[in-house]
Design an enzyme around this catalytic site. Structure first.
Site, short mmCIF file in Angstrom:
data_model
loop_
_atom_site.label_atom_id
_atom_site.label_comp_id
_atom_site.label_asym_id
_atom_site.label_seq_id
_atom_site.Cartn_x
_atom_site.Cartn_y
_atom_site.Cartn_z
N HIS A 12 -7.15 2.79 3.97
CA HIS A 12 -6.80 3.54 5.16
C HIS A 12 -7.98 3.89 5.92
CE1 HIS A 12 -2.98 4.88 3.30
NE2 HIS A 12 -2.83 5.23 4.31
N GLU A 50 -2.49 8.76 8.55
CA GLU A 50 -0.99 8.75 8.36
C GLU A 50 -0.54 9.32 9.66
OE1 GLU A 50 1.19 6.78 6.63
OE2 GLU A 50 -0.56 5.88 5.53
N CYS A 82 -4.55 -1.70 -1.75
CA CYS A 82 -4.69 -0.05 -2.17
C CYS A 82 -5.54 -0.02 -3.19
CB CYS A 82 -3.42 0.46 -2.48
SG CYS A 82 -3.10 1.97 -2.92
N ASP A 123 0.90 -1.31 0.07
CA ASP A 123 -0.09 0.04 0.03
C ASP A 123 0.83 1.35 0.07
OD1 ASP A 123 -2.28 1.61 0.40
OD2 ASP A 123 -1.90 2.05 2.41
N SER A 124 0.22 2.59 -0.06
CA SER A 124 1.19 3.76 0.22
C SER A 124 1.79 3.86 1.37
CB SER A 124 0.14 4.78 -0.38
OG SER A 124 -0.77 4.98 0.47
N CYS A 168 -10.97 2.84 0.10
CA CYS A 168 -9.54 3.23 0.44
C CYS A 168 -9.06 2.26 1.74
CB CYS A 168 -9.23 4.61 0.73
SG CYS A 168 -7.78 4.80 1.44
N1 DGL Z 1 -4.73 3.12 1.00
C1 DGL Z 1 -4.87 3.33 -0.15
C2 DGL Z 1 -6.05 3.16 -1.13
O1 DGL Z 1 -6.78 2.28 -0.62
C3 DGL Z 1 -4.13 4.77 -0.57
C4 DGL Z 1 -4.20 6.11 -0.37
C5 DGL Z 1 -3.47 7.06 -0.61
O2 DGL Z 1 -2.12 6.85 -0.56
O3 DGL Z 1 -3.84 8.18 -1.13
O4 DGL Z 1 -6.37 3.78 -2.06
#
Ligand code: DGL
Length: 273
Positions: A190, A154, A75, A12-13, A188
């Site tokens: 996150h 984050e 992600c 993931d990011s 997402c």
């Molecule tokens: N967690 C990621 C997603 O599902 C990426 C979020 C990001 O880096 O903007 O899209």
């Protein structure tokens, strides 16, 4: 039955993919996992498709260099940005987050109105609408991009009573609430970290679909299908790799994975992979 002890690769990011790791640990505790969080280049969701694609291909190359047996793109932004040719080239099975979430949301909705929150790049891609159209052409998707959610997660603004996060969430969720959607896709990985705030605003009648969790379930089905499960009776290990300092990552990762991460994360130079 084969015993495949090679690790599952998850990327993931940043922290978001840990929601998938946590579910993988819960449902397949014997599996070994290699996690890569691209903390030096987070967020992905406000970048162009070409940039995200390049990042995601580097992330997958790194995981392959660690000898993984499968890649889980935990992600949504990467899942929506990669092209079929990027995936066809991979020497191991690939699982993304988007289609598993769509299947679950399509089965959960009663009134056919499904809310979708995600990064600007995921929403802009239209990938969720396309995937939903194949499963239920009559379903209506009400999408709201939530650019600030990733930086909030984050940076640890995740407590259920955090005033800043609540105000931001109220604004982002307003169009979905107004639409009368009975299901909301957390598009997402996150966002499940903000589930307490989101569910309080949406109310108990709305089903939340956790894309990170559904990706873990899809990964399990895939391992079973290809006879690639780890049959050991002992608990598997998780190796954490990041592309920026390990301290903040370890601190914010702990509550998501439910175990200490400090001292276990390793920083790598992803650009040189
Ligand atoms: N967690 C990621 C997603 O599902 C990426 C979020 C990001 O880096 O903007 O899209």
């Amino acid at each position: 039955m084969k015993n495949d002890i090679r690790p599952i690769g998850v990327f993931d990011s940043g922290l978001g993919g840990l929601t998938t790791v946590s579910e993988l640990r819960r449902t397949m505790p014997e599996e070994n996992i290699v996690y890569f969080g691209d903390t030096g280049r987070v967020p992905y969701g406000t970048r162009s498709r070409e940039t995200v694609r390049r990042y995601a291909r580097q992330d997958m190359r790194f995981l392959l260099s660690r000898g993984v047996k499968m890649i889980v793109a935990a992600c949504n932004t990467a899942s929506a940005s990669l092209l079929p040719e990027d995936i066809e080239k991979l020497p191991v099975p690939f699982v993304e987050v988007l289609h598993p979430a769509v299947e679950v949301a399509a089965a959960a909705t009663r009134n056919g109105r499904i809310g979708l929150i995600g990064t600007p790049a995921t929403i802009r891609s239209g990938a969720y609408e396309r995937a939903m159209h194949l499963v239920n052409p009559k379903a209506q998707i009400i999408a709201s991009p939530c650019a600030l959610f990733v930086p909030l997660v984050e940076n640890g603004f995740t407590a259920p009573d955090n005033e800043v996060t609540r105000l931001v969430a109220e604004q982002y969720l307003a169009p979905v609430r107004k639409s009368g959607a009975d299901t909301l896709i957390l598009g997402c990985t996150h966002y499940p970290v903000l589930k307490p705030v989101i569910s309080r605003i949406m109310g108990g009648g709305v089903t939340l679909v956790d894309s990170g969790q559904e990706a873990a379930h899809a990964a399990k089905r895939c391992l079973m299908q290809y006879d690639m499960c780890n049959l050991s009776r002992t608990a598997g290990s998780v190796e954490y790799f990041v592309s920026d300092s390990t301290e903040t990552f370890a601190e914010n990762a702990r509550p998501i994975v439910g175990e200490p991460v400090a001292g276990r994360a390793v920083q790598i130079d992803i650009e040189s992979v």
